[in-house]
Design a protein around this motif. Structure first.
Motif, PDB file in Angstrom:
ATOM      1  N   ASN A 172       0.851  -1.189   0.000  1.00 36.39           N
ATOM      2  CA  ASN A 172       0.000   0.000   0.000  1.00 36.39           C
ATOM      3  C   ASN A 172       0.884   1.234   0.000  1.00 36.39           C
ATOM      4  O   ASN A 172       1.398   1.629   1.038  1.00 36.39           O
ATOM      5  CB  ASN A 172      -0.925   0.016   1.218  1.00 36.39           C
ATOM      6  CG  ASN A 172      -1.896   1.197   1.171  1.00 36.39           C
ATOM      7  OD1 ASN A 172      -1.796   2.046   0.285  1.00 36.39           O
ATOM      8  ND2 ASN A 172      -2.819   1.242   2.098  1.00 36.39           N
ATOM      9  N   PHE A 174       0.146   4.175  -0.123  1.00 36.96           N
ATOM     10  CA  PHE A 174      -0.488   5.362   0.467  1.00 36.96           C
ATOM     11  C   PHE A 174      -0.652   5.276   1.978  1.00 36.96           C
ATOM     12  O   PHE A 174      -1.159   6.194   2.597  1.00 36.96           O
ATOM     13  CB  PHE A 174      -1.854   5.599  -0.188  1.00 36.96           C
ATOM     14  CG  PHE A 174      -1.765   5.623  -1.687  1.00 36.96           C
ATOM     15  CD1 PHE A 174      -1.130   6.676  -2.335  1.00 36.96           C
ATOM     16  CD2 PHE A 174      -2.243   4.569  -2.438  1.00 36.96           C
ATOM     17  CE1 PHE A 174      -1.004   6.686  -3.715  1.00 36.96           C
ATOM     18  CE2 PHE A 174      -2.120   4.568  -3.820  1.00 36.96           C
ATOM     19  CZ  PHE A 174      -1.501   5.624  -4.459  1.00 36.96           C
ATOM     20  N   ALA A 175      -0.211   4.159   2.547  1.00 36.42           N
ATOM     21  CA  ALA A 175      -0.315   4.041   4.001  1.00 36.42           C
ATOM     22  C   ALA A 175       0.861   4.792   4.624  1.00 36.42           C
ATOM     23  O   ALA A 175       1.799   5.202   3.950  1.00 36.42           O
ATOM     24  CB  ALA A 175      -0.305   2.584   4.415  1.00 36.42           C
ATOM     25  N   ASP A 176       0.773   4.970   5.908  1.00 41.21           N
ATOM     26  CA  ASP A 176       1.837   5.666   6.634  1.00 41.21           C
ATOM     27  C   ASP A 176       2.760   4.673   7.332  1.00 41.21           C
ATOM     28  O   ASP A 176       2.337   3.568   7.630  1.00 41.21           O
ATOM     29  CB  ASP A 176       1.209   6.600   7.677  1.00 41.21           C
ATOM     30  CG  ASP A 176       0.517   7.779   7.001  1.00 41.21           C
ATOM     31  OD1 ASP A 176       1.079   8.262   6.000  1.00 41.21           O
ATOM     32  OD2 ASP A 176      -0.560   8.185   7.453  1.00 41.21           O
ATOM     33  N   ARG A 181       7.372   2.984   3.253  1.00 44.48           N
ATOM     34  CA  ARG A 181       6.697   2.000   2.378  1.00 44.48           C
ATOM     35  C   ARG A 181       7.641   1.301   1.385  1.00 44.48           C
ATOM     36  O   ARG A 181       7.577   0.090   1.232  1.00 44.48           O
ATOM     37  CB  ARG A 181       5.516   2.652   1.656  1.00 44.48           C
ATOM     38  CG  ARG A 181       4.382   2.994   2.606  1.00 44.48           C
ATOM     39  CD  ARG A 181       3.733   1.754   3.180  1.00 44.48           C
ATOM     40  NE  ARG A 181       3.279   1.970   4.537  1.00 44.48           N
ATOM     41  CZ  ARG A 181       2.776   1.020   5.322  1.00 44.48           C
ATOM     42  NH1 ARG A 181       2.661  -0.221   4.876  1.00 44.48           N
ATOM     43  NH2 ARG A 181       2.406   1.278   6.543  1.00 44.48           N
ATOM     44  N   ARG A 184       9.588  -1.236   3.258  1.00 46.33           N
ATOM     45  CA  ARG A 184       8.801  -2.415   3.646  1.00 46.33           C
ATOM     46  C   ARG A 184       8.627  -3.341   2.445  1.00 46.33           C
ATOM     47  O   ARG A 184       8.689  -4.563   2.578  1.00 46.33           O
ATOM     48  CB  ARG A 184       7.442  -2.000   4.203  1.00 46.33           C
ATOM     49  CG  ARG A 184       6.677  -3.194   4.768  1.00 46.33           C
ATOM     50  CD  ARG A 184       5.702  -2.803   5.852  1.00 46.33           C
ATOM     51  NE  ARG A 184       5.160  -3.974   6.530  1.00 46.33           N
ATOM     52  CZ  ARG A 184       4.039  -4.597   6.150  1.00 46.33           C
ATOM     53  NH1 ARG A 184       3.346  -4.157   5.125  1.00 46.33           N
ATOM     54  NH2 ARG A 184       3.614  -5.660   6.808  1.00 46.33           N
ATOM     55  N   GLY A 247      -5.961   3.995   4.424  1.00 46.90           N
ATOM     56  CA  GLY A 247      -4.949   3.656   3.432  1.00 46.90           C
ATOM     57  C   GLY A 247      -5.390   3.933   2.004  1.00 46.90           C
ATOM     58  O   GLY A 247      -4.775   3.484   1.047  1.00 46.90           O
TER      59      GLY A 247
END
Lengths: 329, 222
Positions: A172, A174-176, A181, A184, A247
């Motif tokens: 994702n 757009f997640a924080d 990101r 990850r 998200g």
């Protein structure tokens, strides 16, 4: 075993072969029914056949009980469609997951998408106990170890046929925290993931930035990224996604377009309004596909049109992605 | 400490409905500090029970007493006679205390007056938050002193997941995302590189999953 352009194939699934041959891949998604009704699968499959290269089968998505992904994957194989079986860590521990993987391989499943799974509090059994013995990353590690080292998670050797899956994961962008990101994603690559399907993309510039950062980390040579896209069904859906889905990043521009799509249609003409929204939603989706296609490192798109599978042929057509490539047997 | 929450009066009243003489037994340690089952709360519960039973025309022989801890024999044993004098006990200790009492007083019904909720701390007056799940294999050294097992809704070893938004968890927008906290803390400590390593599948055999846990310390045995 090697593909069309000489890249070595580890599993030989259609998805792997198309990606390694350099085709711009299109995958779809099929949400199994909340019943034991086989005909639902057959109907949804009919929309997706020949317009996408492989189809994700969700694993009790949003923690709502549905027909199991392995059974549906087998039905799709019988219907001549290549499945990407989704596997989550919410409902199964490492024993159950490995057992399912042995069974799924024996049934002919060759692509696996490894996910943590939506929390049960979102679903229809919020009082359920969750498992989360593994997370998506340790799941990827385990699937890779079973395939490449022929070992179960505990380290014991798999005597006989090992389950061999082309291994996918989710991301994702757009997640924080946004800046973490790409790292990850790097962890998933380190764990052994081979393709990624992203969360729904509406904010293309932000996704472009994410991809650039992944490129800077050297990840794009190691993993195939399929950009997640999907049609917005109505103005209410656009607003809901923009404000209530964690998200998810839906720019105002698309909400405005959905609003404008029905501007000249009277409130009471519900049918006309619905059709106008659907037309606009499909159009926006096709445009986003064309935009993400231009981003370096995007190897394909993953169209998520759950409970609206019938929109997929039109989206793929408008995006100029038909006909789909055929592979020699 | 162990954090607990008083059970609703209705539920407790129901448990002891068929008993004449009831002891409400408070515990003076964790549940006192979290205002769920200490001396004050035991008194309050006893008087609530008395009033409720009076209105129903039932026996109002509800007595109250509090001991320092219901999880150690040395505090339980001295109230032997008191317990013998009643028909049932409502213990407002945590689940450990209730079981300690039940184990010591084999023929006496012991009922829980609180729900034992979690291991945590009061982060501010009136707000108690979980901090530890006693998994038996502490990894706080790797996660900046913030526990993902207890504080992430999915106990992820390699978070944050895609549901982390604006520092909050998708499961509950009031809950801080544990992995965002870990990220921020490691960032402050200059140890963000810790997050680049894949944390292996956790060994849950030291947790509840391995069965009843027990520690034997030969050096402490009599």
């Amino acid at each position: 075993m090697s593909g069309d352009n000489g890249k070595e194939l580890v599993v030989g699934s259609k998805l792997e072969r198309l990606l390694k041959a350099g085709h711009f891949v299109v995958t779809g998604e099929l949400g199994p029914p909340q019943s034991a009704d086989r005909s639902v699968i057959e109907k949804k499959a009919s929309y997706l056949r020949d317009v996408v290269d492989a189809v994700n089968i969700t694993d009790n998505q949003t923690a709502v009980v549905r027909m199991c992904s392995m059974a549906v994957a087998k039905m799709l194989i019988d219907l001549g469609i290549e499945p990407i079986m989704q596997m989550t860590c919410r409902d199964r521990n490492r024993i159950a997951i490995q057992s399912d993987l042995l069974g799924a391989y024996a049934l002919g499943v060759r692509n696996l998408l490894c996910l943590t799974g939506d929390h049960q509090s979102f679903g229809n059994h919020p009082q359920a106990k969750n498992v989360h013995d593994l997370d998506s990353i340790t799941l990827i590690q385990m699937v890779r170890q079973m395939r490449d080292a022929k070992k179960f998670q505990c380290g014991e050797e798999i005597k006989g046929q090992e389950p061999r899956f082309f291994i996918g994961g989710a991301a994702n962008p757009f997640a924080d925290p946004f800046e973490f990101r790409p790292y990850r994603l790097g962890k998933k690559v380190k764990a052994g993931v081979e393709f990624i399907q992203t969360q729904l993309i509406f904010n293309v510039p932000k996704f472009r930035e994410f991809m650039k950062r992944c490129g800077d980390l050297g990840l794009l040579d190691k993993v195939y990224i399929l950009a997640g896209v999907g049609p917005i069904k109505s103005l209410a859906a656009a607003r809901y996604m923009a404000t209530s889905v964690p998200g998810m990043d839906v720019p105002q521009e698309y909400i405005d377009r959905m609003a404008n799509a029905v501007k000249s249609i009277p409130q009471e003409d519900k049918k006309a309004r619905r059709e106008a929204w659907e037309r606009e939603g499909i159009k926006i989706c096709a445009e986003i596909i064309q935009q993400v296609r231009e981003i370096p490192g995007v190897a394909g798109v993953h169209i998520m049109s759950i409970e609206w599978e019938s929109a997929v042929p039109e989206i793929v057509q408008q995006a100029g992605l038909l006909p789909r490539p055929k592979l020699d047997a | 400490m162990i954090i607990a929450q008083r059970k609703p009066l209705e539920e407790i009243k129901e448990m002891v409905a068929s008993y004449e003489k009831v002891l409400v037994l408070g515990c003076g340690t964790c549940v006192a500090v979290c205002f769920a089952g200490g001396e004050k709360e035991a008194k309050l519960l006893a008087s609530e029970l008395r009033m409720a039973r009076q209105m129903e025309g039932k026996s109002t022989q509800i007595i109250e007493h509090t001991i320092q801890r219901q999880c150690e024999w040395e505090f339980i044993d001295p109230i032997k006679e008191l317990v013998a004098s009643v028909d049932a006990v409502v213990s407002t200790a945590c689940g450990i205390g209730v079981q300690g009492m039940a184990e010591r007083f084999e023929d006496k019904p012991i009922f829980p007056g609180v729900n034992t909720t979690f291991l945590g701390m009061p982060v501010q007056p009136g707000e108690f938050v979980e901090r530890c799940q006693a998994c038996g294999d502490c990894i706080l050294d790797l996660t900046g002193g913030i526990c993902p097992v207890a504080r992430c809704a999915k106990s992820l070893m390699n978070g944050p997941c895609g549901g982390s938004q604006n520092g909050k968890c998708e499961v509950n927008p009031e809950t801080p995302c544990a992995w965002q906290l870990i990220y921020d803390r490691l960032s402050k400590l200059g140890q963000l590189e810790r997050l680049l390593d894949v944390m292996p599948a956790k060994n849950w055999s030291t947790s509840r999953d391995g069965g009843l846990r027990k520690i034997i310390r030969e050096d402490l045995k009599l």
